[in-house]
Design an enzyme around this catalytic site. Structure first.
Site, PDB file in Angstrom:
ATOM      1  N   GLU A 147       0.891  -1.163   0.000  1.00  0.00           N
ATOM      2  CA  GLU A 147       0.000   0.000   0.000  1.00  0.00           C
ATOM      3  C   GLU A 147       0.923   1.205   0.000  1.00  0.00           C
ATOM      4  O   GLU A 147       1.565   1.513   0.993  1.00  0.00           O
ATOM      5  CB  GLU A 147      -0.906  -0.026   1.230  1.00  0.00           C
ATOM      6  CG  GLU A 147      -2.066   0.963   1.135  1.00  0.00           C
ATOM      7  CD  GLU A 147      -1.762   2.294   1.796  1.00  0.00           C
ATOM      8  OE1 GLU A 147      -1.436   3.254   1.051  1.00  0.00           O
ATOM      9  OE2 GLU A 147      -1.845   2.377   3.021  1.00  0.00           O
TER      10      GLU A 147
ATOM     11  N   CYS B 292      -2.079   8.667   2.957  1.00  0.00           N
ATOM     12  CA  CYS B 292      -2.045   8.202   1.564  1.00  0.00           C
ATOM     13  C   CYS B 292      -3.375   8.462   0.865  1.00  0.00           C
ATOM     14  O   CYS B 292      -3.408   8.756  -0.329  1.00  0.00           O
ATOM     15  CB  CYS B 292      -1.719   6.713   1.519  1.00  0.00           C
ATOM     16  SG  CYS B 292      -0.089   6.305   2.142  1.00  0.00           S
TER      17      CYS B 292
END
Length: 453
Positions: free
Chosen positions: A227, A261
């Site tokens: 990720e 993110c």
């Protein structure tokens, strides 16, 4: 390894790093624990995971303070993070038995088969500093409940958080070795990946870190879940609720002081409502009040490290030097400090950092587009594909356009957020694999076919 308060620069604690011999001992302990842990019933493992959630709630204030002091998050957000960790523990405690139950398959000619799920073993988690508890628990809750054991290599600036997480599982009654922290620098990670008793690796971090980890694991033919970064579009069409969109946009950009993110980063606004949105968005950003990390009323405090604040400021400065408009004037850090004030930048073009790079902090990039087709094209004009938000009051249009956006998630009339019930992950340079939900618990399982003649 030094734990430093980024707001004051104060040294909070210095923690001795593990030696090469320590690393071997810890990995072997994890493997020995796995051989017993995998044989426990899911009910037993789930009961302990429920207790982990209880430990988190009981010690919420202590853990929240550790988070805030170590990485600069305001205390209200730190409390919410600890609560979310308890939620994911409870979710997998309740759902894992169903997710991992044998799946029968009926075959022609009366033959039978089934799919069963077996844990792999010791899993290495390389985790970031921005959500120092949540990122770890969204790995640990499914994987420990499924029967794997975990090794945590946390970011070097949050060692106290790493040890606190290990404490949570110990206090909850997990057997020794099921979850362990490695206090090591990044240069020692490759040794851990190469160890034959480490079976897989998960990383949440930068694109560069993902390249390194994936390469090292690939050489060993070990599975990875990555990720990585994101430059999430926040698309506002002319038929949207503009006030609601602007309020949510500000929260999406300012949550965790922009260090997420999946934070909204590129705001793509259809021309007829551009001025209205910008006016409301700017006001909402200005309403966020600065303060100390432990200030109950603060909307933000500081970034996680002085070097990160300086890096972000250089991206802003470079964009302005290349012709970007300053819609909201912020400010960069004082020398050696992690302070920062939010910016909104417009009139952006390819080549500017604010157009194409991930801005990991409180800087918003805004774009005016003539129609929805241009909005989607601009949203997809990115190397990243993690999350995205789409604002429109036309449900048919929302569903149609959501399929055209290149990202791991599309949130319609809402802020992008991770949730135990929803698969989480990206495409393109935002990584691969999924965390959370049923998908997440199966990433590090042997999906085994059993055929019965």
């Amino acid at each position: 390894m030094k734990s430093i308060n980024p707001y004051t620069g104060e040294l909070l604690k210095e923690i001795e790093e593990h030696s090469e011999n320590d690393i071997d001992i810890i990995i072997n302990k994890g493997e020995n624990a796995f051989q017993k842990w995998k044989r426990k019933s899911i009910a037993e493992r789930s009961s302990l995971m429920h207790k982990a959630g209880e430990v988190l709630r009981k010690n919420k204030e202590k853990y929240a303070k550790t988070i805030s002091l170590e990485m600069g998050k305001v205390i209200s957000e730190s409390r919410a993070e600890v609560e979310k960790c308890a939620w994911v523990c409870e979710y997998y405690a309740e759902k894992s038995a169903d997710f991992l139950s044998d799946k029968p398959i009926d075959l022609p000619k009366g033959n039978k088969a089934k799919v069963v799920y077996d844990p792999l073993g010791v899993i290495l988690a390389v985790m970031p500093w921005n959500f120092p508890f949540w990122q770890v628990f969204r790995f640990a809750a499914p994987n420990l409940t499924a029967g794997n054991t975990g090794l945590l290599k946390h970011a070097s600036n949050v060692p106290q958080c790493a040890l606190a997480i290990e404490e949570v599982f110990a206090e909850a009654g997990f057997p020794d070795g099921v979850f362990q922290t490695l206090i090591i620098g990044s240069q020692k990670v490759e040794k851990v990946i190469k160890h034959p008793k480490v079976k897989a690796v998960t990383l949440t971090g930068s694109e560069k870190a993902g390249q390194i980890i994936a390469s090292q694991a690939g050489e060993q033919i070990k599975k990875t879940v990555l990720e990585l970064g994101g430059s999430d579009p926040f698309i506002v069409l002319k038929d949207a609720d503009i006030e609601a969109a602007a309020k949510t946009a500000a929260k999406g950009r300012m949550i965790n002081f922009g260090q997420s993110c999946i934070a909204a980063k590129r705001f793509i606004i259809e021309a007829p409502v551009y001025d209205q949105f910008i006016s409301a968005f700017k006001l909402q950003i200005q309403n966020y009040q600065a303060g100390e990390p432990l200030d109950e009323n603060a909307g933000y405090a500081c970034m996680a490290r002085p070097d990160l604040a300086e890096e972000l400021y250089q991206q802003v400065k470079s964009s302005i030097d290349q012709g970007a408009d300053v819609i909201l004037e912020g400010s960069g850090p004082d020398k050696g400090k992690a302070n920062f004030k939010p910016y909104i930048l417009g009139n952006l073009s390819p080549g500017m950092p604010a157009y194409s790079e991930e801005l990991f902090g409180p800087v918003a990039s805004v774009f005016k587009v003539k129609d929805e087709q241009e909005a989607i094209a601009l949203a997809n004009d990115s190397d990243f594909g993690l999350g995205s938000a789409l604002w429109t009051n036309d449900a048919e249009k929302a569903n149609r356009l959501s399929r055209e956006i290149e990202s791991g998630a599309v949130f319609i009339n809402s802020m992008v957020a991770s949730n135990p019930h929803l698969p989480f992950g990206g495409i393109k340079k935002s990584g691969y694999g999924r965390e959370l939900a049923e998908n997440g618990i199966k990433e590090f399982m042997n999906v085994k076919t059993v055929f019965m003649a």
